[in-house]
Design a protein around this motif. Sequence first.
Motif, PDB file in Angstrom:
ATOM      1  N   ASP A  55      21.778   8.874 -10.338  1.00 12.89           N
ATOM      2  CA  ASP A  55      22.136   7.779 -11.705  1.00 12.89           C
ATOM      3  C   ASP A  55      21.587   8.422 -12.801  1.00 12.89           C
ATOM      4  OD1 ASP A  55      24.204   6.206 -10.613  1.00 12.89           O
ATOM      5  OD2 ASP A  55      23.008   4.669 -10.074  1.00 12.89           O
ATOM      6  N   LEU A  58      23.660  11.604 -13.872  1.00 15.83           N
ATOM      7  CA  LEU A  58      24.736  11.552 -14.285  1.00 15.83           C
ATOM      8  C   LEU A  58      24.700  10.485 -15.555  1.00 15.83           C
ATOM      9  CD1 LEU A  58      26.581  10.076 -10.841  1.00 15.83           C
ATOM     10  CD2 LEU A  58      26.595  12.246 -12.269  1.00 15.83           C
ATOM     11  N   ASP A  59      23.656   9.850 -15.955  1.00 16.05           N
ATOM     12  CA  ASP A  59      23.564   9.044 -17.194  1.00 16.05           C
ATOM     13  C   ASP A  59      23.082  10.177 -18.466  1.00 16.05           C
ATOM     14  OD1 ASP A  59      24.141   6.653 -15.864  1.00 16.05           O
ATOM     15  OD2 ASP A  59      22.094   5.955 -15.923  1.00 16.05           O
ATOM     16  N   THR A  75      31.220   2.915 -11.414  1.00 13.53           N
ATOM     17  CA  THR A  75      31.743   3.376 -10.031  1.00 13.53           C
ATOM     18  C   THR A  75      33.580   3.051  -9.898  1.00 13.53           C
ATOM     19  OG1 THR A  75      29.932   2.805  -8.735  1.00 13.53           O
ATOM     20  CG2 THR A  75      31.930   3.106  -7.517  1.00 13.53           C
ATOM     21  N   ARG A 148      28.630   8.698  -8.477  1.00  9.65           N
ATOM     22  CA  ARG A 148      28.420   7.527  -8.820  1.00  9.65           C
ATOM     23  C   ARG A 148      28.613   6.521  -7.703  1.00  9.65           C
ATOM     24  NH1 ARG A 148      25.409   6.362 -13.185  1.00  9.65           N
ATOM     25  NH2 ARG A 148      26.871   7.424 -14.698  1.00  9.65           N
TER      26      ARG A 148
END
Length: 184
Positions: A55, A58-59, A75, A148
């Motif tokens: 996460d 990805l963030d 998601t 995700r």
Amino acid sequence: MPTRVHEFAWPDRVVIGTIGLPGARTFYLQVRTGAQIVSIALEKQQSALLAEKIDEILDQLITLDGNPFSVPTGTPRELVDNDPIEPPLEQFRTGAMTLDWDPTTAQIVVEAYPLTDVDADENDERLVEGGTNETEMMLVRMPVGTARAFAKRTREIVGAGRPICPLCGYPMDADGHDCTLPEV
């Protein structure tokens, strides 16, 4: 010594699942592409940390100008996977893991290596069928949406363990709980 690589470039399924009751669960990272399925055992803390770090990556990618990798903030509904894990289980027990980002394919890359016995003699090597020396590893490449969904499910699985005692803060077992309050 050859290394047997369980490689999944565009997996059909990547999930964390468990077998057993809370307090005695075994966690598995399971990956499937078509008929190829590999499950590796890992610790609850490894599962939680893997989800957290995925996460985070990805963030960070979302903040890039224009979100060039189309990283979802949540998601994607079509990628939600709440099904149980499938047999077979435990190819190996996970020790070290690495996590990376491949911008050329816009995928999260996870590498998992078997737990090694640090007390073993350096000359002792594991023999496999056929008398050849072999080690294993798993290499998984997940697209951003799959990653995700993987992180979300993993957080849910990890959080579904034993309830925490509101008095002492330790996990409560189904067969009772010997609560010892901290001294004040």
